[in-house]
Design a protein around this motif. Structure first.
Motif, PDB file in Angstrom:
ATOM      1  N   ARG A  37       4.306  71.509   6.240  1.00 24.39           N
ATOM      2  CA  ARG A  37       4.236  70.045   6.279  1.00 24.39           C
ATOM      3  C   ARG A  37       3.111  69.602   5.356  1.00 24.39           C
ATOM      4  NH1 ARG A  37       2.660  67.910  11.245  1.00 24.39           N
ATOM      5  NH2 ARG A  37       2.947  65.946  10.177  1.00 24.39           N
ATOM      6  N   VAL A  38       3.365  68.610   4.532  1.00 21.14           N
ATOM      7  CA  VAL A  38       2.361  68.121   3.590  1.00 21.14           C
ATOM      8  C   VAL A  38       1.146  67.569   4.329  1.00 21.14           C
ATOM      9  CG1 VAL A  38       1.907  66.431   1.777  1.00 21.14           C
ATOM     10  CG2 VAL A  38       4.080  67.625   1.835  1.00 21.14           C
ATOM     11  N   ALA A  39       1.379  66.910   5.442  1.00 25.05           N
ATOM     12  CA  ALA A  39       0.300  66.223   6.158  1.00 25.05           C
ATOM     13  C   ALA A  39      -0.445  67.117   7.147  1.00 25.05           C
ATOM     14  CB  ALA A  39       0.866  65.008   6.887  1.00 25.05           C
ATOM     15  N   ASP A  40      -0.318  68.438   7.037  1.00 22.09           N
ATOM     16  CA  ASP A  40      -0.997  69.313   8.006  1.00 22.09           C
ATOM     17  C   ASP A  40      -2.456  69.600   7.655  1.00 22.09           C
ATOM     18  OD1 ASP A  40      -0.935  71.215   6.009  1.00 22.09           O
ATOM     19  OD2 ASP A  40       0.175  72.712   7.154  1.00 22.09           O
ATOM     20  N   GLY A  41      -2.939  69.045   6.536  1.00 22.09           N
ATOM     21  CA  GLY A  41      -4.340  69.228   6.165  1.00 22.09           C
ATOM     22  C   GLY A  41      -4.593  70.345   5.176  1.00 22.09           C
ATOM     23  N   SER A  42      -3.532  70.998   4.691  1.00 21.28           N
ATOM     24  CA  SER A  42      -3.682  72.086   3.733  1.00 21.28           C
ATOM     25  C   SER A  42      -3.780  71.542   2.313  1.00 21.28           C
ATOM     26  CB  SER A  42      -2.488  73.035   3.795  1.00 21.28           C
ATOM     27  OG  SER A  42      -2.413  73.674   5.031  1.00 21.28           O
ATOM     28  N   LEU A  43      -4.418  72.321   1.462  1.00 20.65           N
ATOM     29  CA  LEU A  43      -4.435  72.063   0.028  1.00 20.65           C
ATOM     30  C   LEU A  43      -3.369  72.965  -0.577  1.00 20.65           C
ATOM     31  CD1 LEU A  43      -5.786  70.856  -2.541  1.00 20.65           C
ATOM     32  CD2 LEU A  43      -7.248  72.891  -2.542  1.00 20.65           C
ATOM     33  N   PHE A  44      -2.425  72.386  -1.304  1.00 17.47           N
ATOM     34  CA  PHE A  44      -1.319  73.136  -1.885  1.00 17.47           C
ATOM     35  C   PHE A  44      -1.539  73.270  -3.389  1.00 17.47           C
ATOM     36  CE2 PHE A  44       0.332  71.197   1.951  1.00 17.47           C
ATOM     37  CZ  PHE A  44       0.926  72.276   2.569  1.00 17.47           C
ATOM     38  N   LEU A  45      -1.477  74.503  -3.890  1.00 13.09           N
ATOM     39  CA  LEU A  45      -1.692  74.785  -5.302  1.00 13.09           C
ATOM     40  C   LEU A  45      -0.402  75.272  -5.944  1.00 13.09           C
ATOM     41  CD1 LEU A  45      -5.071  76.712  -5.030  1.00 13.09           C
ATOM     42  CD2 LEU A  45      -4.728  74.275  -5.483  1.00 13.09           C
ATOM     43  N   PHE A  46      -0.155  74.811  -7.179  1.00 12.67           N
ATOM     44  CA  PHE A  46       1.041  75.164  -7.928  1.00 12.67           C
ATOM     45  C   PHE A  46       0.637  75.565  -9.337  1.00 12.67           C
ATOM     46  CE2 PHE A  46       1.983  71.863  -4.873  1.00 12.67           C
ATOM     47  CZ  PHE A  46       3.093  72.357  -4.206  1.00 12.67           C
ATOM     48  N   VAL A  47       1.324  76.559  -9.906  1.00 17.96           N
ATOM     49  CA  VAL A  47       1.085  76.971 -11.286  1.00 17.96           C
ATOM     50  C   VAL A  47       2.376  76.833 -12.088  1.00 17.96           C
ATOM     51  CG1 VAL A  47      -0.819  78.546 -10.776  1.00 17.96           C
ATOM     52  CG2 VAL A  47       1.515  79.394 -10.738  1.00 17.96           C
ATOM     53  N   ASN A  48       2.212  76.680 -13.402  1.00 18.31           N
ATOM     54  CA  ASN A  48       3.377  76.597 -14.270  1.00 18.31           C
ATOM     55  C   ASN A  48       3.839  77.997 -14.661  1.00 18.31           C
ATOM     56  OD1 ASN A  48       1.188  77.141 -15.942  1.00 18.31           O
ATOM     57  ND2 ASN A  48       1.948  75.895 -17.625  1.00 18.31           N
ATOM     58  N   ARG A  49       4.893  78.075 -15.437  1.00 15.93           N
ATOM     59  CA  ARG A  49       5.490  79.360 -15.802  1.00 15.93           C
ATOM     60  C   ARG A  49       4.522  80.240 -16.590  1.00 15.93           C
ATOM     61  NH1 ARG A  49       8.734  80.015 -20.343  1.00 15.93           N
ATOM     62  NH2 ARG A  49       9.030  77.779 -20.339  1.00 15.93           N
ATOM     63  N   ARG A  50       3.757  79.649 -17.504  1.00 15.39           N
ATOM     64  CA  ARG A  50       2.805  80.428 -18.303  1.00 15.39           C
ATOM     65  C   ARG A  50       1.492  80.708 -17.562  1.00 15.39           C
ATOM     66  NH1 ARG A  50       2.771  77.221 -23.874  1.00 15.39           N
ATOM     67  NH2 ARG A  50       1.174  76.222 -22.642  1.00 15.39           N
ATOM     68  N   GLN A  51       1.347  80.127 -16.403  1.00 11.17           N
ATOM     69  CA  GLN A  51       0.164  80.304 -15.548  1.00 11.17           C
ATOM     70  C   GLN A  51      -1.130  79.908 -16.250  1.00 11.17           C
ATOM     71  OE1 GLN A  51       0.370  84.331 -14.121  1.00 11.17           O
ATOM     72  NE2 GLN A  51       1.988  83.834 -12.681  1.00 11.17           N
ATOM     73  N   ASP A  52      -1.061  78.836 -17.051  1.00 14.50           N
ATOM     74  CA  ASP A  52      -2.262  78.335 -17.703  1.00 14.50           C
ATOM     75  C   ASP A  52      -2.627  76.919 -17.251  1.00 14.50           C
ATOM     76  OD1 ASP A  52      -0.174  77.031 -18.938  1.00 14.50           O
ATOM     77  OD2 ASP A  52      -0.968  77.261 -20.970  1.00 14.50           O
ATOM     78  N   ARG A  53      -1.866  76.404 -16.277  1.00 11.01           N
ATOM     79  CA  ARG A  53      -2.129  75.072 -15.728  1.00 11.01           C
ATOM     80  C   ARG A  53      -1.956  75.120 -14.219  1.00 11.01           C
ATOM     81  NH1 ARG A  53       0.698  71.329 -20.362  1.00 11.01           N
ATOM     82  NH2 ARG A  53      -0.428  72.339 -22.039  1.00 11.01           N
TER      83      ARG A  53
END
Length: 71
Positions: A37-53
């Motif tokens: 759940r987005v509102a559960d207080g967690s920080l969600f991290l995402f990377v792109n395909r090249r893993q440079d962003r």
């Protein structure tokens, strides 16, 4: 400065994400692929395909906050 609580869990999405996605697209990944759940207080991290962003999505009082880091 990011004002996250020290006890905030951090969840990393290990599959590459299309960085054209915004709030709604990333929220969809969190709820369907990560079964969270987005509102559960967690920080969600995402990377792109090249893993440079990286994108970070966090729910705070009043709504979602999106950070984006690139070199």
């Amino acid at each position: 400065m990011i004002g996250l609580p020290t006890s905030a869990p951090i969840d990393l999405c290990t599959q590459a994400v299309d960085f054209r996605k915004g709030f709604d697209g990333l929220t969809g990944i969190i709820t369907t692929s990560m079964n969270q759940r987005v509102a559960d207080g967690s920080l969600f991290l995402f990377v792109n395909r090249r893993q440079d962003r990286i994108k970070a999505l966090w729910w705070e009082t009043g709504g979602r906050t999106l950070w984006y880091q690139r070199p």
